[in-house]
Design a protein around this motif. Sequence first.
Motif, short mmCIF file in Angstrom:
data_model
loop_
_atom_site.label_atom_id
_atom_site.label_comp_id
_atom_site.label_asym_id
_atom_site.label_seq_id
_atom_site.Cartn_x
_atom_site.Cartn_y
_atom_site.Cartn_z
N ARG A 372 0.84 -1.19 0.00
CA ARG A 372 0.00 0.00 0.00
C ARG A 372 0.88 1.25 0.00
O ARG A 372 1.76 1.41 0.83
CB ARG A 372 -0.91 -0.02 1.23
N ASN A 373 0.65 2.12 -0.98
CA ASN A 373 1.37 3.39 -1.07
C ASN A 373 2.89 3.19 -1.13
O ASN A 373 3.66 3.84 -0.44
CB ASN A 373 1.02 4.29 0.12
N VAL A 374 3.31 2.27 -2.00
CA VAL A 374 4.73 1.97 -2.17
C VAL A 374 5.11 2.13 -3.64
O VAL A 374 4.36 1.75 -4.54
CB VAL A 374 5.07 0.54 -1.69
N LEU A 375 6.30 2.70 -3.87
CA LEU A 375 6.83 2.85 -5.23
C LEU A 375 7.77 1.69 -5.52
O LEU A 375 8.72 1.45 -4.77
CB LEU A 375 7.59 4.18 -5.32
N ASP A 376 7.50 0.95 -6.59
CA ASP A 376 8.32 -0.19 -6.98
C ASP A 376 9.50 0.32 -7.80
O ASP A 376 9.34 0.78 -8.94
CB ASP A 376 7.47 -1.17 -7.81
N LEU A 377 10.70 0.24 -7.26
CA LEU A 377 11.87 0.82 -7.92
C LEU A 377 12.33 0.03 -9.14
O LEU A 377 12.91 0.60 -10.06
CB LEU A 377 13.01 0.96 -6.91
#
Length: 634
Positions: A372-377
């Motif tokens: 939740r609310n995470v940016l996948d690098l």
Amino acid sequence: MTDAYLDSPPLTEEQRAVVEQPWDARLLVTAGAGAGKTHTLVRRLDALCGHEDPEEALEAAEVLVLTFSRAAARELRERIARHGERARRVRAQTFDAWAYGVIRQAHPDREWSTVGFDERISAAARAVEKGALEEGDAAPPAHVVIDEVQDLLGARRELVETLLDRYQESCGFTVVGDAAQSVYGFQIEDLTERTAETGRFFDWLRCSYPDELVELSLTRNFRAATPEARIALAHGPRLQQVTDADEAGTLYEELRDLLLDPANGTGDLTDRFTLDGLRNLSDTCAILTRDNRQALVVSGLLHQHGVEHRLRRPLEDRPVPYWVAELLRRTEATGLTEERFHSLLAEIPLPYAPNASALWTVLRRTARGAGRNVLDLERLRRSLVDGRFPDEAADPETTRIVVSTVHRAKGLEFDRVIVLAPPTVAELHKHHKDESDLPAEARALYVAMTRARQDLYHAAPPELPVLKRAGSRKNGRRYVGGWRSYDRFGIVAEAGDVCRENPPGHEADAVATQAYLLEQVAPGHEVVLRRRHDLPMGEYQSPPYVLVHDGREIGEASERFREGLFQVQKVSRTWDPWWPDEIHGMRVDTLETVTGSTAAGANAGLGDRGVWIAPRITGLGRYRRADDEKEQRA
């Protein structure tokens, strides 16, 4: 609730007629220069997404908004954010960005990042025709909004016609244009084909929707605030209709005489008074040129005299900001929370204060993580490799002074505009022989003269070098030549001239070089290309060249540059090419994020993501000897 329209002008009756059309209307709007087009489009989008009848209101995802340039898309997005109430989630995209998304969805296994602009557009048209917008999670648009449709030519025109034709039963549209500002016909080399292409999209609309097409006009000018800025506006209606060369020549000369009023002259761009005025300028200013050669020379002159400015890039050039590489290199995590993203971005030195929250929203849409609310690098890195980095996250254009060709400035506005004095009709005929396109020349001059809000000036054009193309006329490498066929005095820098396969400084200290780029190198700084040794790198390449900034190596020339230099120096089959010691006069355009192999990055000590910062260069490079910096020639 705050009124989003409180600080924006009320709609005129003409604008309101556009805004209040139903979502399924087929609407063609003729909008003259400075007619409040962007303001009207924002209100139109709000009306589409917020109709008082819920069954008539569209979701933001059902509205497709296409523009020609990143600058136009950025302005529309900023206006939506500032004044839109219900259209805030509507995305404005360039044709290239949207087409790329379509072809990646239709052909996910094909490598598209190296495919040319026009080929992508054509591939997208074929994919739309075969139903790509109906597969997977995709959905056809319910309403299409397109700006500057007078410049829909060739592949882009065919893409739009394919889109509207396939969904003609279920899709409305709002297309906006002004035939008086049609300036991209030069992209079609054959004059006969160019003439047939001009206005072709308007004809297609009228033939395809003979009973449904609603045609409206926006005629009031809001941009030009002074008599000086309004002098060209009266010529707009005549230019919308002109096709005859003699009539166009008359219009051109009338516009030229208005522009060249002695009271509006600034003299030479190297005049001390003019230069002091530019250095002390607090408003925005554009110096507009007829072509790239003039733009490069003007930019070089301003640099020599210490005038900070930006040379406007081609519309298809889309460098990824350097902060993206730093963001990826400063963490080994696979994902970022919004809080961590903000803290990392704050550590990166930037020449402007970024809107971190807006950037987070854009990047999350591109690389949403599983949590939740995470940016996948890894997804973010993949978007760089695939050429899918979102235009919305590009660096803002903050420089007050812009040097641009007229074509690249179309759709933009500035407080002050300086137009290089245009040639006479006789001079145009002499230069182009029988191929001068006088209707296009008149429209381009009109566009140049209608970019100003306050002040419109003219300046004497600088003395220009002889620029030629090696090999074929269209694709050959540009170089500085002379009246003799074998004259070679320099080469024109291009976007792909700096190596991307290995990080700058990889043979010495890549980590220190990245730090040096961040701390010491900025747009406008002069760089030198220096020959490393005499041995060519391949049968059709020059020897290697390194990029030197203030005595320090910050990169190396790419294979593309070496092949271009070989093409320029190989005058004929019997001519043995010679290689300049150094190439001076080039400048840093920007620092950008580039991607290479993960092994190259890891071997250089830059982590295993395969991303790093590299300089992009621009300018007219001149051949110089290494011992005394004198001109070097055959």
